[in-house]
Design a protein around this motif. Structure first.
Motif, PDB file in Angstrom:
ATOM      1  N   TYR A 129      22.598  26.142  53.734  1.00  0.00           N
ATOM      2  CA  TYR A 129      23.005  27.041  54.814  1.00  0.00           C
ATOM      3  C   TYR A 129      23.948  28.107  54.273  1.00  0.00           C
ATOM      4  O   TYR A 129      25.072  27.813  53.871  1.00  0.00           O
ATOM      5  CB  TYR A 129      23.662  26.229  55.932  1.00  0.00           C
ATOM      6  N   PHE A 130      23.466  29.356  54.290  1.00  0.00           N
ATOM      7  CA  PHE A 130      24.238  30.499  53.795  1.00  0.00           C
ATOM      8  C   PHE A 130      24.707  31.357  54.967  1.00  0.00           C
ATOM      9  O   PHE A 130      23.975  31.521  55.949  1.00  0.00           O
ATOM     10  CB  PHE A 130      23.377  31.365  52.852  1.00  0.00           C
ATOM     11  N   ILE A 131      25.917  31.882  54.869  1.00  0.00           N
ATOM     12  CA  ILE A 131      26.402  32.815  55.886  1.00  0.00           C
ATOM     13  C   ILE A 131      26.793  34.128  55.208  1.00  0.00           C
ATOM     14  O   ILE A 131      26.971  34.179  53.986  1.00  0.00           O
ATOM     15  CB  ILE A 131      27.594  32.256  56.701  1.00  0.00           C
ATOM     16  N   GLY A 132      26.936  35.165  56.016  1.00  0.00           N
ATOM     17  CA  GLY A 132      27.186  36.501  55.468  1.00  0.00           C
ATOM     18  C   GLY A 132      28.643  36.915  55.533  1.00  0.00           C
ATOM     19  O   GLY A 132      29.036  37.689  56.393  1.00  0.00           O
ATOM     20  N   VAL A 133      29.442  36.407  54.598  1.00  0.00           N
ATOM     21  CA  VAL A 133      30.835  36.861  54.513  1.00  0.00           C
ATOM     22  C   VAL A 133      30.807  38.277  53.923  1.00  0.00           C
ATOM     23  O   VAL A 133      30.164  38.507  52.897  1.00  0.00           O
ATOM     24  CB  VAL A 133      31.679  35.924  53.615  1.00  0.00           C
ATOM     25  N   THR A 134      31.478  39.233  54.590  1.00  0.00           N
ATOM     26  CA  THR A 134      31.471  40.613  54.091  1.00  0.00           C
ATOM     27  C   THR A 134      32.828  41.026  53.521  1.00  0.00           C
ATOM     28  O   THR A 134      32.895  41.893  52.660  1.00  0.00           O
ATOM     29  CB  THR A 134      31.078  41.600  55.207  1.00  0.00           C
ATOM     30  N   THR A 135      33.892  40.429  54.031  1.00  0.00           N
ATOM     31  CA  THR A 135      35.248  40.762  53.573  1.00  0.00           C
ATOM     32  C   THR A 135      36.103  39.511  53.687  1.00  0.00           C
ATOM     33  O   THR A 135      35.879  38.685  54.572  1.00  0.00           O
ATOM     34  CB  THR A 135      35.884  41.844  54.496  1.00  0.00           C
ATOM     35  N   ILE A 136      37.079  39.386  52.783  1.00  0.00           N
ATOM     36  CA  ILE A 136      38.077  38.321  52.919  1.00  0.00           C
ATOM     37  C   ILE A 136      39.411  39.009  53.165  1.00  0.00           C
ATOM     38  O   ILE A 136      39.767  39.959  52.452  1.00  0.00           O
ATOM     39  CB  ILE A 136      38.156  37.463  51.640  1.00  0.00           C
ATOM     40  N   LYS A 137      40.125  38.575  54.175  1.00  0.00           N
ATOM     41  CA  LYS A 137      41.440  39.157  54.455  1.00  0.00           C
ATOM     42  C   LYS A 137      42.524  38.097  54.336  1.00  0.00           C
ATOM     43  O   LYS A 137      42.294  36.930  54.658  1.00  0.00           O
ATOM     44  CB  LYS A 137      41.476  39.733  55.870  1.00  0.00           C
ATOM     45  N   VAL A 138      43.685  38.524  53.869  1.00  0.00           N
ATOM     46  CA  VAL A 138      44.855  37.650  53.853  1.00  0.00           C
ATOM     47  C   VAL A 138      45.948  38.383  54.617  1.00  0.00           C
ATOM     48  O   VAL A 138      46.249  39.538  54.296  1.00  0.00           O
ATOM     49  CB  VAL A 138      45.316  37.347  52.407  1.00  0.00           C
ATOM     50  N   ASN A 139      46.467  37.763  55.632  1.00  0.00           N
ATOM     51  CA  ASN A 139      47.438  38.408  56.533  1.00  0.00           C
ATOM     52  C   ASN A 139      46.901  39.734  57.053  1.00  0.00           C
ATOM     53  O   ASN A 139      47.637  40.711  57.160  1.00  0.00           O
ATOM     54  CB  ASN A 139      48.762  38.662  55.798  1.00  0.00           C
ATOM     55  N   GLY A 140      45.612  39.790  57.321  1.00  0.00           N
ATOM     56  CA  GLY A 140      45.011  41.000  57.878  1.00  0.00           C
ATOM     57  C   GLY A 140      44.665  42.072  56.861  1.00  0.00           C
ATOM     58  O   GLY A 140      44.101  43.103  57.229  1.00  0.00           O
ATOM     59  N   LYS A 141      44.994  41.846  55.586  1.00  0.00           N
ATOM     60  CA  LYS A 141      44.713  42.866  54.562  1.00  0.00           C
ATOM     61  C   LYS A 141      43.507  42.455  53.727  1.00  0.00           C
ATOM     62  O   LYS A 141      43.449  41.331  53.216  1.00  0.00           O
ATOM     63  CB  LYS A 141      45.927  43.036  53.644  1.00  0.00           C
ATOM     64  N   ALA A 142      42.577  43.379  53.561  1.00  0.00           N
ATOM     65  CA  ALA A 142      41.353  43.077  52.815  1.00  0.00           C
ATOM     66  C   ALA A 142      41.661  42.831  51.340  1.00  0.00           C
ATOM     67  O   ALA A 142      42.430  43.564  50.732  1.00  0.00           O
ATOM     68  CB  ALA A 142      40.361  44.210  52.966  1.00  0.00           C
ATOM     69  N   VAL A 143      41.068  41.784  50.798  1.00  0.00           N
ATOM     70  CA  VAL A 143      41.207  41.474  49.372  1.00  0.00           C
ATOM     71  C   VAL A 143      40.187  42.350  48.637  1.00  0.00           C
ATOM     72  O   VAL A 143      39.003  42.338  48.990  1.00  0.00           O
ATOM     73  CB  VAL A 143      40.908  39.976  49.110  1.00  0.00           C
ATOM     74  N   PRO A 144      40.635  43.140  47.615  1.00  0.00           N
ATOM     75  CA  PRO A 144      39.661  43.981  46.912  1.00  0.00           C
ATOM     76  C   PRO A 144      38.719  43.117  46.078  1.00  0.00           C
ATOM     77  O   PRO A 144      39.170  42.346  45.241  1.00  0.00           O
ATOM     78  CB  PRO A 144      40.536  44.861  46.017  1.00  0.00           C
ATOM     79  N   LEU A 145      37.432  43.201  46.363  1.00  0.00           N
ATOM     80  CA  LEU A 145      36.480  42.420  45.546  1.00  0.00           C
ATOM     81  C   LEU A 145      35.135  43.117  45.450  1.00  0.00           C
ATOM     82  O   LEU A 145      34.831  44.033  46.210  1.00  0.00           O
ATOM     83  CB  LEU A 145      36.365  40.980  46.048  1.00  0.00           C
ATOM     84  N   ASN A 146      34.349  42.674  44.499  1.00  0.00           N
ATOM     85  CA  ASN A 146      33.025  43.239  44.234  1.00  0.00           C
ATOM     86  C   ASN A 146      32.057  42.711  45.291  1.00  0.00           C
ATOM     87  O   ASN A 146      31.596  41.576  45.222  1.00  0.00           O
ATOM     88  CB  ASN A 146      32.603  42.806  42.822  1.00  0.00           C
ATOM     89  N   SER A 147      31.722  43.562  46.254  1.00  0.00           N
ATOM     90  CA  SER A 147      30.949  43.070  47.396  1.00  0.00           C
ATOM     91  C   SER A 147      29.507  42.711  47.037  1.00  0.00           C
ATOM     92  O   SER A 147      28.844  41.993  47.786  1.00  0.00           O
ATOM     93  CB  SER A 147      30.992  44.083  48.539  1.00  0.00           C
ATOM     94  N   THR A 148      29.049  43.186  45.884  1.00  0.00           N
ATOM     95  CA  THR A 148      27.700  42.796  45.435  1.00  0.00           C
ATOM     96  C   THR A 148      27.597  41.265  45.323  1.00  0.00           C
ATOM     97  O   THR A 148      26.552  40.679  45.598  1.00  0.00           O
ATOM     98  CB  THR A 148      27.396  43.415  44.033  1.00  0.00           C
ATOM     99  N   LEU A 149      28.696  40.665  44.939  1.00  0.00           N
ATOM    100  CA  LEU A 149      28.691  39.205  44.764  1.00  0.00           C
ATOM    101  C   LEU A 149      28.521  38.461  46.085  1.00  0.00           C
ATOM    102  O   LEU A 149      28.170  37.282  46.111  1.00  0.00           O
ATOM    103  CB  LEU A 149      30.012  38.762  44.106  1.00  0.00           C
ATOM    104  N   LEU A 150      28.787  39.163  47.200  1.00  0.00           N
ATOM    105  CA  LEU A 150      28.719  38.493  48.504  1.00  0.00           C
ATOM    106  C   LEU A 150      27.313  38.501  49.103  1.00  0.00           C
ATOM    107  O   LEU A 150      27.070  37.896  50.147  1.00  0.00           O
ATOM    108  CB  LEU A 150      29.718  39.138  49.472  1.00  0.00           C
ATOM    109  N   THR A 151      26.383  39.201  48.451  1.00  0.00           N
ATOM    110  CA  THR A 151      25.007  39.177  48.960  1.00  0.00           C
ATOM    111  C   THR A 151      24.145  38.351  48.002  1.00  0.00           C
ATOM    112  O   THR A 151      24.453  38.232  46.816  1.00  0.00           O
ATOM    113  CB  THR A 151      24.431  40.602  49.078  1.00  0.00           C
TER     114      THR A 151
END
Ligand SMILES: *[C@@H]1O[C@H](CO)[C@@H](O)[C@H](O)[C@H]1NC(C)=O
Ligand SMILES: *[C@@H]1O[C@H](CO)[C@@H](O)[C@H](O)[C@H]1NC(C)=O
Ligand SMILES: *[C@@H]1O[C@H](CO)[C@@H](O)[C@H](O)[C@H]1NC(C)=O
Length: 422
Positions: A247-269
Motif C-alpha cells: 500500500y503506497f500513498i502520495g506524500v508530496t511534502t514533509i513539514k516540521v512545525n509547519g515549515k517544508a523540509v527541502p527535499l528532492n521530490s522526484t524521490l517521492l514518486t
C-alpha cells in the motif's frame, strides 16, 4: 457392518448439512482479530484458528504480504488440508506459474529477513470471530481458505512462537480479499496497532463501525487519500510483471512545525522501474527514509527543537534529546509537529510526540525515524511506531486509505476495542 457404515454416512451427511446451514444462516458483516506487540522484536502478532482439529496459529502481521503462509513442516496436522492441483481455479486465482508434483506453488517469504523459498499452495479451514464493530461475536469459518505452505527455516527472525505470516496485501489471495469473497462483504479492512505491549490492538475485516471505548466510532471521522499501485513487485520473490501488493500513498511534502523540509521530490514518486514513493509497513518498527530525505528531515527537526539539549544518538536513531524540560501533552512529548502533506495542502497526516519520539531511557528521547541508505527501493516506509494509536482503513476496491490521525486526541487508543464477546 453395512448398517454402521450407513450410520456413519448419515451422521457425516447430517453434519455436512448442519454446518452448511450454520454458514448460510449467519453472514458476518465484519471480522475481528486481536494484534499484540512482541516486545523483543517489536513485531505485531495475531492469532488465527486453522485446520481440523482447529489449532491456534500465531502469525506475524504483514500489511504488505501477498498471502497467508504457515510452516507446514513442523506439527502441521489437518484432515481438511487440500493441496491445490496444477491448473485448478485456486492456482489461477493465486496467479501461480509454478507446478511441482501436480501441486502449484508460490514463494513464501520472511519480510523481516527477506529470506524466501518455494511453497505449495493449499486450502484449509480457518476460523475467527465476527464483529458488529462493538464487540466480537460468533465464531465463523472460511471452509477453504487459500494459503501457502512455508518451511520451518523461514521462521528465523520472527517473534517467539510465530509459525507463519498473515499477508494483508492487495492480492486476490491476500486475507482481506479472501474474507471479503467468502463472507460477501466489502474489500475493506482496518488496522489499529496498540502502543502498549500489554493490551491488544485490533484488525477489522469489512466495513465499520469500528468502535473503541468509550464508544468512539472511528470509521465516522477518517480523512481519505488515494492508494497507489507500484507497477513492480516489492516482494523478495515474484514473477516478472507482477505489480506490488503493498500500500503506497502520495506524500508530496514533509513539514516540521509547519515549515517544508527541502527535499528532492522526484524521490517521492514511484518511477517506471518501481523505485521511490512512500509505503506503509507493519514490519518496520520505525519509519525508514532515504538518506537525503532523512538528513534534511533530521536537520529540520533539530532546528525546531531549539534549545532542548541534544545528546549522543542511541542505537540507529540520528537525533536524541535529553527529556528534561520537554513538556508532555495528550498526544505525547511536546515536540515539533511533523506533517506528511498528501494530495493537497489540506490533506495532512500529522505526527505528534507520541508517534515521533521514542523513550530510549529514563532521561533520553529519540526521534523514531531511521536512515534507509542511498537509493533504497522505496524512499519512505512508514513504520509501526508512527502507526500506533492511529486507525488506518484500506479500501482495496476503491484504492483509498482512510486515516484517523492520533486517537489520543479523541481520548481513546487502539487498545480500547472491547474484546469481551456478547
Ligand atoms: C533527485 O532524485 C533522482 C532520483 O534518485 C535523481 O535522479 C536526481 O538526480 C535527484 N536530483 C537532485 C537535484 O539531486
Ligand atoms: C533559546 O535560548 C535563548 C537564550 O536563552 C532564547 O533567547 C531563545 O528564545 C530560546 N529559543 C527557543 C526556541 O526556545
Ligand atoms: C464490553 O462489552 C461487554 C459485552 O457487551 C459489556 O458487558 C461491557 O460492559 C463492555 N465494557 C465496557 C467497559 O463498556
Amino acid at each position: 457392518m453395512v448398517l454402521s457404515s450407513n450410520f456413519l454416512l448419515l451422521c457425516s451427511l447430517l453434519f455436512f448439512i448442519s454446518s452448511t446451514i450454520a454458514q448460510t444462516s449467519f453472514r458476518p458483516k465484519a471480522l475481528v482479530l486481536p494484534v499484540s506487540k512482541d516486545t523483543t522484536t517489536l513485531q505485531y502478532v495475531t492469532h488465527i484458528n486453522q485446520r481440523t482439529p482447529l489449532v491456534p496459529v500465531k502469525l506475524l502481521v504483514d500489511l504488505g504480504g501477498n498471502f497467508l503462509w504457515v510452516d507446514c513442516e513442523k506439527d502441521f496436522v489437518s484432515s481438511s488440508y487440500k493441496p491445490a492441483r496444477c491448473g485448478s481455479a485456486q492456482c489461477s486465482l493465486a496467479s501461480s506459474k509454478a507446478c511441482g508434483g501436480n501441486i502449484c506453488g508460490l514463494g513464501p517469504d520472511n519480510p523481516v529477513t527477506y529470506v524466501g523459498t518455494h511453497g505449495d499452495l493449499g486450502q484449509d479451514i480457518l476460523s475467527l470471530q465476527s464483529t458488529n464493530g462493538f464487540n466480537p461475536g460468533r465464531v465463523v469459518s472460511a471452509p477453504s481458505l487459500i494459503f501457502v505452505c512455508g518451511a520451518t527455516f523461514l521462521l528465523e527472525g520472527l517473534a517467539n512462537g510465530v509459525t507463519g505470516v498473515a499477508g494483508l496485501g492487495r492480492s486476490k489471495i491476500g486475507l482481506p480479499s479472501q474474507f471479503a469473497a467468502t463472507f460477501s462483504f466489502d474489500r475493506k479492512f482496518a488496522v489499529c496497532l496498540s502502543s502498549s505491549s500489554t493490551s491488544n490492538g485490533v484488525i477489522f475485516f469489512g466495513d465499520g463501525p469500528y468502535v473503541l471505548l468509550p464508544n468512539v466510532d472511528v470509521s465516522k471521522s477518517l480523512t481519505y487519500t488515494p492508494l497507489f499501485i507500484n507497477p513492480v513487485s516489492t516482494a523478495s520473490g515474484y514473477f516478472l510483471g507482477d505489480p506490488s501488493v503493498e500500500y503506497f500513498i502520495g506524500v508530496t511534502t514533509i513539514k516540521v512545525n509547519g515549515k517544508a523540509v527541502p527535499l528532492n521530490s522526484t524521490l517521492l514518486t514511484i518511477d517506471s522501474v518501481g523505485f521511490g514513493g512512500t509505503k506503509i509497513s507493519t514490519v518496520n518498527p520505525y519509519t525508514v527514509m532515504e538518506t537525503s530525505i532523512y538528513n534534511a528531515f533530521i536537520s529540520a527537526f533539530v532546528k525546531e527543537m531549539g534549545n532542548f539539549t541534544r545528546v549522543t544518538p542511541v542505537a540507529h536513531f540520528g537525533a536524541c534529546f535529553s527529556s528534561k524540560g520537554i513538556g508532555s501533552t495528550r498526544v505525547g512529548p511536546a515536540v515539533p509537529q511533523i506533517d506528511l502533506v498528501l494530495q493537497s495542502k489540506s490533506v495532512i497526516w500529522s505526527i505528534y510526540g507520541a508517534n515521533s519520539m521514542v523513550q530510549v531511557s529514563k532521561d533520553v528521547v529519540c526521534l523514531g525515524f531511521v536512515d534507509g541508505g542511498v537509493s533504497p527501493r522505496t524512499s519512505i516506509v512508514i513504520g509501526g511506531h508512527q502507526l500506533e494509536d492511529n486507525l488506518l482503513q484500506f479500501d482495496i476496491a476503491t484504492s483509498r486509505l482512510g486515516f484517523s490521525s492520533s486517537l489520543l486526541f479523541r481520548q481513546t487508543t487502539c487498545s480500547n476495542f472491547n474484546f469481551t464477546s456478547n
